[in-house]
Design a protein around this motif. Structure first.
Motif, PDB file in Angstrom:
ATOM      1  N   PRO A   1      -8.125  -2.024 -14.406  1.00 22.64           N
ATOM      2  CA  PRO A   1      -9.037  -2.968 -13.762  1.00 22.64           C
ATOM      3  C   PRO A   1      -9.862  -3.768 -14.767  1.00 22.64           C
ATOM      4  O   PRO A   1     -10.364  -3.229 -15.758  1.00 22.64           O
ATOM      5  N   ILE A   2      -9.999  -5.057 -14.514  1.00 27.74           N
ATOM      6  CA  ILE A   2     -10.880  -5.925 -15.296  1.00 27.74           C
ATOM      7  C   ILE A   2     -11.679  -6.784 -14.323  1.00 27.74           C
ATOM      8  O   ILE A   2     -11.299  -6.966 -13.168  1.00 27.74           O
ATOM      9  N   GLN A   3     -12.798  -7.319 -14.805  1.00 26.26           N
ATOM     10  CA  GLN A   3     -13.630  -8.188 -13.977  1.00 26.26           C
ATOM     11  C   GLN A   3     -13.371  -9.633 -14.359  1.00 26.26           C
ATOM     12  O   GLN A   3     -13.258  -9.964 -15.538  1.00 26.26           O
ATOM     13  N   ILE A   4     -13.266 -10.522 -13.350  1.00 25.15           N
ATOM     14  CA  ILE A   4     -13.086 -11.934 -13.636  1.00 25.15           C
ATOM     15  C   ILE A   4     -14.339 -12.695 -13.230  1.00 25.15           C
ATOM     16  O   ILE A   4     -15.114 -12.269 -12.372  1.00 25.15           O
ATOM     17  N   GLU A   5     -14.527 -13.830 -13.864  1.00 24.00           N
ATOM     18  CA  GLU A   5     -15.686 -14.669 -13.579  1.00 24.00           C
ATOM     19  C   GLU A   5     -15.400 -15.545 -12.365  1.00 24.00           C
ATOM     20  O   GLU A   5     -14.345 -16.170 -12.276  1.00 24.00           O
ATOM     21  N   LEU A   6     -16.349 -15.567 -11.452  1.00 22.88           N
ATOM     22  CA  LEU A   6     -16.201 -16.375 -10.250  1.00 22.88           C
ATOM     23  C   LEU A   6     -17.044 -17.640 -10.339  1.00 22.88           C
ATOM     24  O   LEU A   6     -18.122 -17.627 -10.933  1.00 22.88           O
TER      25      LEU A   6
ATOM     26  N   LEU B   1     -11.785   4.295  -4.764  1.00 23.95           N
ATOM     27  CA  LEU B   1     -10.384   3.929  -4.545  1.00 23.95           C
ATOM     28  C   LEU B   1      -9.453   4.989  -5.123  1.00 23.95           C
ATOM     29  O   LEU B   1      -9.694   5.504  -6.225  1.00 23.95           O
ATOM     30  N   TYR B   2      -8.398   5.293  -4.363  1.00 21.35           N
ATOM     31  CA  TYR B   2      -7.370   6.235  -4.802  1.00 21.35           C
ATOM     32  C   TYR B   2      -6.012   5.562  -4.596  1.00 21.35           C
ATOM     33  O   TYR B   2      -5.829   4.796  -3.638  1.00 21.35           O
ATOM     34  N   SER B   3      -5.064   5.861  -5.474  1.00 24.25           N
ATOM     35  CA  SER B   3      -3.754   5.208  -5.357  1.00 24.25           C
ATOM     36  C   SER B   3      -2.634   6.191  -5.627  1.00 24.25           C
ATOM     37  O   SER B   3      -2.821   7.232  -6.270  1.00 24.25           O
TER      38      SER B   3
ATOM     39  N   ASN C   1       2.284  -2.311 -11.560  1.00 25.67           N
ATOM     40  CA  ASN C   1       0.955  -2.728 -12.002  1.00 25.67           C
ATOM     41  C   ASN C   1      -0.186  -2.572 -11.001  1.00 25.67           C
ATOM     42  O   ASN C   1      -1.295  -2.271 -11.391  1.00 25.67           O
ATOM     43  N   GLY C   2       0.038  -2.828  -9.732  1.00 29.01           N
ATOM     44  CA  GLY C   2      -1.054  -2.847  -8.773  1.00 29.01           C
ATOM     45  C   GLY C   2      -1.671  -1.495  -8.516  1.00 29.01           C
ATOM     46  O   GLY C   2      -2.630  -1.379  -7.752  1.00 29.01           O
ATOM     47  N   LEU C   3      -1.152  -0.462  -9.154  1.00 32.36           N
ATOM     48  CA  LEU C   3      -1.617   0.914  -8.953  1.00 32.36           C
ATOM     49  C   LEU C   3      -3.006   1.141  -9.545  1.00 32.36           C
ATOM     50  O   LEU C   3      -3.740   2.010  -9.104  1.00 32.36           O
ATOM     51  N   GLY C   4      -3.366   0.375 -10.576  1.00 30.17           N
ATOM     52  CA  GLY C   4      -4.674   0.513 -11.202  1.00 30.17           C
ATOM     53  C   GLY C   4      -4.725   1.523 -12.327  1.00 30.17           C
ATOM     54  O   GLY C   4      -5.792   1.838 -12.849  1.00 30.17           O
ATOM     55  N   LYS C   5      -3.569   2.058 -12.752  1.00 29.89           N
ATOM     56  CA  LYS C   5      -3.512   3.027 -13.846  1.00 29.89           C
ATOM     57  C   LYS C   5      -2.093   3.044 -14.407  1.00 29.89           C
ATOM     58  O   LYS C   5      -1.139   2.706 -13.718  1.00 29.89           O
TER      59      LYS C   5
ATOM     60  N   THR D   1      -4.657   9.744  -6.184  1.00 31.21           N
ATOM     61  CA  THR D   1      -5.609  10.124  -7.228  1.00 31.21           C
ATOM     62  C   THR D   1      -6.527   8.945  -7.504  1.00 31.21           C
ATOM     63  O   THR D   1      -6.173   7.786  -7.299  1.00 31.21           O
ATOM     64  N   GLU D   2      -7.709   9.247  -7.996  1.00 35.07           N
ATOM     65  CA  GLU D   2      -8.745   8.226  -8.142  1.00 35.07           C
ATOM     66  C   GLU D   2      -8.381   7.179  -9.195  1.00 35.07           C
ATOM     67  O   GLU D   2      -7.832   7.496 -10.248  1.00 35.07           O
ATOM     68  N   ILE D   3      -8.705   5.930  -8.890  1.00 28.23           N
ATOM     69  CA  ILE D   3      -8.600   4.839  -9.864  1.00 28.23           C
ATOM     70  C   ILE D   3      -9.908   4.817 -10.640  1.00 28.23           C
ATOM     71  O   ILE D   3     -10.949   4.419 -10.115  1.00 28.23           O
ATOM     72  N   LYS D   4      -9.872   5.277 -11.885  1.00 28.00           N
ATOM     73  CA  LYS D   4     -11.090   5.399 -12.673  1.00 28.00           C
ATOM     74  C   LYS D   4     -11.268   4.209 -13.606  1.00 28.00           C
ATOM     75  O   LYS D   4     -10.331   3.771 -14.263  1.00 28.00           O
TER      76      LYS D   4
END
Length: 590
Positions: A337-342, A262-264, A271-275, A283-286
């Motif tokens: 970026p964070i991971q959420i529990e599904l 993903l690049y943004s 906020n939704g930019l990822g950085k 540029t890459e969302i690292k």
């Protein structure tokens, strides 16, 4: 059965009854009407004013965001089966299987914004009215035609139609923006558009106030790009998708590994930019969450938040979280970026069949197999010009492209009567409207008899409905595994794909050919892996056309290679003159 998880703003409409206006963790959404719950979901499209759920059977319902009553959903009344839906800030667009686009909204029809009108029929070029894709922007709708041309309709106050906003403020008829377009990208609340041509060159126009078009720091002060401009410094790889919000854009690229990244670009404050930095170009969302072996399956962008679904069943989120649209259980914003529990998913053994969708301050995760609807595939096939070799002209002067090979089979298996039967079809088509003609082709290509009975009986005598081929096509084309729709030839470091549908048709039409291929569960055939490039060009062209392409130089070595192919694929039986043609070309060159 449907499986849809919902989280975020739960108001206007109230999707989950007896719950608060903020759903902070994913919970299951069920349709109010039981009969709708029995249909498989295909797509979700939503914006501030409405949300549309499209089902696999070509029907759709919409939830109106006008009130909070219990009766806020209704079926969309379109006679034709729906292929795709798109919702902008103040508009809705419906793409039907026939290639028509029906739309409504203030930006489309100011006199009656609640009435669907056929906007594709308003395109001036009558031969350019079959649409293959649609995308909605903030107050604009974009159409991609079967001829690879892009049209726009609606407002142009930021130049998002590719014209000077002073000269053209708004149009209620589609206007041509660009030719030779393979994909269009935008967002339901964005005032900018991206167009990708067949050479993987990317162009953009519209609002650039937050550098969301990604033109680079030297052009950051250009707030309105009112003419389509080529975007430089695009990351290497194949552009899979671009999704946009008001102030940022996110691009999904597949590199040679193949690995998706993903690049943004745009404004980080939303906020939704990822950085946590402003990006003037893509540029890459690292993140360590993207560094493992799992790959990105799907992503979606809302007004100011982003959801990413990976092959290891991770749901990664970042962005604005005022209404719980990140599903974290709170309303804290996430810049990184964070991971959420599904919750446990009913079909989690095949995560590739899940999709994410964001709009405004809402989020959805839903199960939708990669449907290859037989009718859609067949009808789409006869409109692809590279496969078409016969045209029909309707009473109102519009041209319908078709594939002679398939028509020959469906009309009559007797080779001597093919031309007579096609001429009969031509006579019928010439007296019909474009809609009636499309219905006839739908029947021919799919065996769908749910059309006007008069049309059915008018052409049934010249149509040979063969159950064997229908069963074979359905077995291949209704399979959820995308790879099983293609016949794959391995050649050194590359793979070449041919639609199995065409090969099956040729097999049924000429008997015996490719029967081993369609029964091969591995989908890989290596008999021709060592063909030279020139020989392979001949082979590839012959698959589609049963001819040798003019201009290809024939050598003795190629003839020897093709002679092996003639024996294997019974080419000498399908076209007795073909080998003679090869010999003749070779002799003429020597």
């Amino acid at each position: 059965m449907n499986e849809i998880l919902f989280f975020g703003q739960n108001q206007y409409p109230k999707f989950i009854k007896n719950k608060s206006n903020e759903i902070k963790k994913p919970i299951q959404f069920k349709f109010e009407k039981q009969n709708e719950n029995e249909k498989q979901i295909k797509q979700i499209a939503s914006s501030y004013y409405s949300t549309i759920f499209l089902f696999e059977n070509g029907k759709a319902i919409e939830y109106l965001n006008e009130n909070d009553s219990n009766e806020n959903s209704e079926k969309i009344q379109i006679e034709e089966n729906i292929q795709k839906v798109s919702v902008g800030y103040q508009n809705e667009a419906i793409l039907t299987i026939e290639g028509n686009v029906f739309a409504k909204g203030y930006d489309i029809n100011s006199k009656n914004p609640n009435e669907f009108i056929n906007i594709s029929s308003l395109i001036e070029d009558t031969n350019d009215r079959i649409i293959q894709d649609i995308v909605s922007g903030y107050q604009t709708i974009y159409l991609l035609t079967s001829n690879q041309n892009t049209y726009g309709i609606g407002y142009n106050f930021d130049g998002q139609l590719g014209f000077d906003s002073v000269t053209l403020k708004r149009t209620e008829k589609p206007i041509l923006m660009m030719k030779n377009v393979s994909k269009i990208f935008s967002g339901n609340c964005s005032n900018h558009i991206f167009l990708l041509n067949s050479n993987q060159e990317l162009f953009g126009c519209g609002n650039n106030e937050d550098s969301q078009i990604g033109l680079g720091e030297s052009r950051k002060q250009e707030f309105k790009i009112q003419k389509l401009i080529k975007i430089q410094n695009i990351p290497k790889g194949k552009i899979i998708d671009i999704q946009s919000s008001v102030s940022f854009s996110i691009m999904l690229i597949e590199n040679e590994n193949p690995k998706r990244k993903l690049y943004s670009c745009g404004n980080y404050k939303f906020n939704g930019l990822g950085k946590y930095e402003h990006s003037y170009e893509f540029t890459e969302i690292k993140s360590s969450l993207f560094e493992n072996d799992d790959d990105i399956l799907d992503f979606s962008v809302g007004n100011a938040h982003t959801l990413v679904l990976t092959s290891n069943s991770k749901l990664i989120v970042f962005g604005y979280n005022s209404d719980g649209q990140l599903g974290t259980g709170n309303t804290k914003n996430q810049y990184s970026p964070i991971q959420i529990e599904l919750p446990k998913l009913r079909f989690n053994e095949n995560i590739s069949n899940y999709h994410v969708y964001c709009e405004d301050n809402r989020s959805f995760l839903y199960y939708s197999p990669s449907f290859s609807n037989l009718e859609e595939d067949l009808i789409r096939l006869f409109r692809r010009k590279e496969f078409c070799d016969i045209s029909f002209k309707t009473e109102n002067g519009e041209i319908i492209e078709a594939h002679k090979l398939i028509l020959k089979y469906r009309l009559n298996q007797n080779q001597n009567q093919n031309q007579i039967e096609i001429e009969k079809l031509q006579e019928i088509i010439s007296n019909k409207s474009i809609k009636e003609s499309n219905q006839i082709f739908e029947m021919i290509y799919s065996n769908n008899s749910k059309i006007n009975p008069k049309l059915y009986y008018e052409i049934k005598e010249i149509i040979n409905l063969n159950e064997k081929i229908e069963e074979t096509m359905k077995r291949i084309y209704l399979n959820e595994n995308e790879n099983e729709k293609d016949f794959i030839i391995e050649r050194k470091e590359k793979q070449y794909k041919f639609p199995k549908l065409i090969l099956i048709m040729r097999s049924e039409l000429y008997r015996g050919m490719f029967l081993s291929v369609i029964n091969d569960t591995s989908n890989k055939v290596t008999d021709y892996s060592e063909l030279s490039n020139k020989s392979f060009q001949i082979f590839e062209y012959w698959i589609y056309s049963n001819q040798i392409k003019d201009g290809i130089q024939i050598t003795k070595e190629i003839i020897e290679e093709i002679e092996i192919g003639i024996d294997y694929f019974q080419l000498n039986q399908t076209n007795p003159n073909l080998f003679d043609l090869l010999i003749k070309k070779f002799n003429n060159q020597n």
